[in-house]
Write an enzyme that holds these catalytic residues in place. Structure first.
Site, mmCIF file in Angstrom:
data_model
loop_
_atom_site.group_PDB
_atom_site.id
_atom_site.type_symbol
_atom_site.label_atom_id
_atom_site.label_comp_id
_atom_site.label_asym_id
_atom_site.label_seq_id
_atom_site.Cartn_x
_atom_site.Cartn_y
_atom_site.Cartn_z
ATOM 1 N N GLN A 229 0.863 -1.180 0.000
ATOM 2 C CA GLN A 229 0.000 0.000 0.000
ATOM 3 C C GLN A 229 0.900 1.231 0.000
ATOM 4 O O GLN A 229 1.787 1.351 0.861
ATOM 5 C CB GLN A 229 -0.921 0.036 1.226
ATOM 6 C CG GLN A 229 -1.973 1.146 1.075
ATOM 7 C CD GLN A 229 -2.809 1.395 2.309
ATOM 8 O OE1 GLN A 229 -2.266 1.533 3.408
ATOM 9 N NE2 GLN A 229 -4.124 1.458 2.150
ATOM 10 N N TYR B 159 -5.514 10.787 4.625
ATOM 11 C CA TYR B 159 -4.127 11.114 4.295
ATOM 12 C C TYR B 159 -4.110 12.070 3.098
ATOM 13 O O TYR B 159 -5.160 12.541 2.678
ATOM 14 C CB TYR B 159 -3.324 9.823 4.069
ATOM 15 C CG TYR B 159 -3.269 9.027 5.348
ATOM 16 C CD1 TYR B 159 -2.487 9.459 6.415
ATOM 17 C CD2 TYR B 159 -4.070 7.909 5.533
ATOM 18 C CE1 TYR B 159 -2.484 8.770 7.625
ATOM 19 C CE2 TYR B 159 -4.072 7.224 6.740
ATOM 20 C CZ TYR B 159 -3.280 7.660 7.777
ATOM 21 O OH TYR B 159 -3.290 6.997 8.970
#
Ligand SMILES: Cc1cc2nc3c(=O)[nH]c(=O)nc-3n(C[C@H](O)[C@H](O)[C@H](O)COP(=O)(O)O)c2cc1C
Length: 341
Positions: A87, A151
């Protein structure tokens, strides 16, 4: 690519070395889950830029010096028969400036972070591409671009955190520009055989703020049109219907916009095989397991038995150590309410 439809969800575990290189502890934690039968094993969110680091002890992918560790991890997971995925992300305002030693930026100036400049954003896009290229060179099957959980990429999607008036803010097209450009760059820098998926938070939850279900559906449609290999929706309570339309579940909504060709992966409080099957019936193509996989590293193998009752929290840190979590990770799990005694 994967031998079954059970994926280890990306989990930050703080087990890498302080400089971001892979440690034996992180390898052992992931290998145990690959050995336990997970069709695909995803790493923690790994930062594509030095200033994108979210936590101390996070796996890094921003430089070629991380290649030997990444190669070792990819080889190990493949040898156990799992599809190996990294990821990739940038923390934005959620970056840990103490851990990185670098200042943070976000869509707009907030919580001590400055607003990103045009060169910052062009650099981050290049960093996503280079990170993915590195991950492919290391031997992984693919990457998941982390567009969820507040994020950097979510900070741009957010109507709350993104107050920009230039080409990166305002309309959804503009707010999604960073994610879509990063996606295109990752696609461009990797081969067609390399899997490129994206994780989205469909609606507000925790640090993901200023999101809207219909906007998320539009973003998913754009990603599908651009050639995403899978879409991963992070639901937190996967069995619940959406907050915006309480009579509708996210799975059929997302499936209808991305089409049947693109696998839809779903995560959120899935503990039992029956719960997993309910989500497959709703139209999910695969399920991602987080907390249950910490406590039950052999879940995919054990779930074959109808009588399997997974171990549930609370547990002791000693139990966690026995499940191949190192002391830092076991301690980190105290942050999750009710998990550790
Ligand atoms: C310890 C821990 C670390 C996590 N770190 C990440 C992460 O790095 N990236 C991410 O997208 N999600 C992260 N998550 C969220 C999980 O991937 C998952 O979506 C969430 O925990 C819900 O699934 P669960 O109920 O099966 O745990 C984390 C969750 C846990 C428990």
């Amino acid at each position: 690519m994967a031998k079954n439809r059970v994926v280890l969800a990306p989990m930050t575990n703080q087990q890498s070395h302080a400089d971001g290189t892979l440690s034996d502890d992180e390898l052992v934690w992931l290998r145990r889950r690959a050995r336990g039968g997970f069709g695909a094993v995803m790493t923690c969110a790994a930062h594509v830029s030095a200033d994108g680091q979210g936590w101390p002890g996070e796996l890094a992918v921003f430089d070629d010096r991380f290649l030997p560790g990444l190669e070792r991890l990819a080889q190990t997971l493949r040898a156990e028969g799992a599809a190996a995925l990294v990821q990739i992300f940038h923390g934005g305002v959620r970056a840990d400036t103490k851990a990185s030693g670098l200042p943070a930026f976000s869509a707009s100036a907030l919580e001590g972070a400055r607003a990103a400049s045009e060169p910052d954003l062009e650099r981050v896009i290049v960093d996503f591409g280079r990170a993915a290229q590195r991950v492919e060179a290391a031997g992984f099957h693919g990457v998941e671009i982390h567009g969820a959980h507040g994020y950097l990429l979510t900070q741009f999607l957010s109507v709350v955190q993104n107050q920009r008036t230039d080409q990166w803010g305002g309309s959804l097209e503009n707010r999604a520009r960073l994610l879509l450009r990063a996606f295109d760059e990752v696609r461009k820098q990797t081969s067609r055989a390399f899997t490129v998926g994206v994780r989205l938070s469909p609606e507000n939850f925790g640090n993901a703020k200023g999101l809207d279900l219909d906007e998320s559906l539009q973003v998913a449609r754009w990603l599908a049109d651009r050639g995403a290999d899978f879409l991963h929706i992070s639901l937190w309570e996967a069995l619940n219907n959406t907050a915006k339309r309480p009579s509708e579940h996210a799975i059929p909504l997302f499936k209808s916009v991305i089409g049947s060709q693109i696998p839809l992966l779903v995560a959120g409080k899935i503990w039992t095989r029956a719960e997993a099957e309910q989500l497959l019936v709703l139209g999910a193509d695969a399920i991602a397991l987080g907390r249950v996989a910490i406590l039950n590293p052999d879940w995919p193998v054990q779930a074959a038995s109808p009588s399997f009752a997974p171990l549930r929290p609370p547990v002791t840190t000693e139990q966690l150590r026995g499940l191949d979590l190192n002391a830092d990770f076991a301690e980190y799990m105290r942050r999750w309410p009710g998990f550790v005694v």
